[in-house]
Motif scaffolding. Structure first.
Motif, PDB file in Angstrom:
ATOM      1  N   ASP A 184      -2.101   2.932   6.426  1.00  0.00           N
ATOM      2  CA  ASP A 184      -3.553   2.733   6.540  1.00  0.00           C
ATOM      3  C   ASP A 184      -4.268   3.081   5.244  1.00  0.00           C
ATOM      4  N   SER A 185      -3.508   3.251   4.186  1.00  0.00           N
ATOM      5  CA  SER A 185      -4.044   3.615   2.865  1.00  0.00           C
ATOM      6  C   SER A 185      -4.708   4.983   2.852  1.00  0.00           C
ATOM      7  N   HIS A 186      -4.304   5.841   3.771  1.00  0.00           N
ATOM      8  CA  HIS A 186      -4.811   7.205   3.765  1.00  0.00           C
ATOM      9  C   HIS A 186      -3.951   8.050   2.842  1.00  0.00           C
ATOM     10  N   PRO A 187      -4.550   8.842   1.979  1.00  0.00           N
ATOM     11  CA  PRO A 187      -3.751   9.704   1.103  1.00  0.00           C
ATOM     12  C   PRO A 187      -3.252  10.929   1.864  1.00  0.00           C
ATOM     13  N   GLY A 188      -2.091  11.382   1.472  1.00  0.00           N
ATOM     14  CA  GLY A 188      -1.532  12.593   2.059  1.00  0.00           C
ATOM     15  C   GLY A 188      -0.870  13.408   0.975  1.00  0.00           C
ATOM     16  N   VAL A 220       0.811  -1.222   0.000  1.00  0.00           N
ATOM     17  CA  VAL A 220       0.000   0.000   0.000  1.00  0.00           C
ATOM     18  C   VAL A 220       0.843   1.272   0.000  1.00  0.00           C
ATOM     19  N   CYS A 221       2.082   1.167   0.390  1.00  0.00           N
ATOM     20  CA  CYS A 221       2.912   2.357   0.596  1.00  0.00           C
ATOM     21  C   CYS A 221       3.516   2.846  -0.717  1.00  0.00           C
ATOM     22  N   SER A 225      -4.567  15.029  -6.764  1.00  0.00           N
ATOM     23  CA  SER A 225      -5.296  13.939  -6.123  1.00  0.00           C
ATOM     24  C   SER A 225      -4.636  12.616  -6.494  1.00  0.00           C
ATOM     25  N   ILE A 226      -4.320  11.827  -5.482  1.00  0.00           N
ATOM     26  CA  ILE A 226      -3.707  10.526  -5.709  1.00  0.00           C
ATOM     27  C   ILE A 226      -4.767   9.436  -5.560  1.00  0.00           C
ATOM     28  N   SER A 227      -4.675   8.442  -6.422  1.00  0.00           N
ATOM     29  CA  SER A 227      -5.615   7.324  -6.338  1.00  0.00           C
ATOM     30  C   SER A 227      -4.904   6.056  -6.810  1.00  0.00           C
ATOM     31  N   LYS A 228      -5.521   4.927  -6.540  1.00  0.00           N
ATOM     32  CA  LYS A 228      -4.889   3.674  -6.945  1.00  0.00           C
ATOM     33  C   LYS A 228      -5.942   2.636  -7.285  1.00  0.00           C
TER      34      LYS A 228
END
Length: 121
Positions: free
Chosen positions: A52-56, A30-31, A66-69
């Motif tokens: 924790d899969s939180h975007p920063g 996830v990192c 905006s980051i997404s995956k």
């Protein structure tokens, strides 16, 4: 063997948008995140996911990027809107951020892509 391949960079006028993508092979964690670097300056963490899969986001891009995956396809994106000339840089996809926390506290990463150039005029 981990491989990160970026695409989507290019030249755009100020106020425009670009969407960067990073396809990861050999990595399912996830990192992940995005960094950028201008010649002669330190590399800067732009956006990333913590453990924790939180975007920063870096303060300089908050509200514009905006980051997404897509975990199923091992793809990471960076949507960049309202681009400014100061966003001009080589953008790198990174995996296994070290440490895996908010991007502002990330010192480095274990895996890097070759980068994609973003030029804003």
């Amino acid at each position: 063997h981990v491989q990160l391949v970026e695409s989507g960079g290019g030249a755009v006028q100020a106020g425009g948008s670009l969407r960067l993508s990073c396809v990861a092979s050999g990595y399912s964690g996830v990192c992940m995140g995005w960094f950028r670097q201008v010649p002669g300056k330190n590399r800067e963490g732009v956006a990333g996911f913590d453990s924790d899969s939180h975007p920063g986001y870096a303060d300089s891009v908050k509200g514009r990027f905006s980051i997404s995956k897509d975990s199923a396809n091992n793809t990471l994106w960076l949507q960049m809107d309202s681009l400014k000339p100061e966003d001009t840089a080589m953008y790198y996809c990174a995996a296994e951020l070290a440490p895996c926390r908010h991007i502002s506290g990330v010192a480095s990463a274990f895996y890097w892509g070759l980068g994609t150039q973003v030029t804003v005029s």
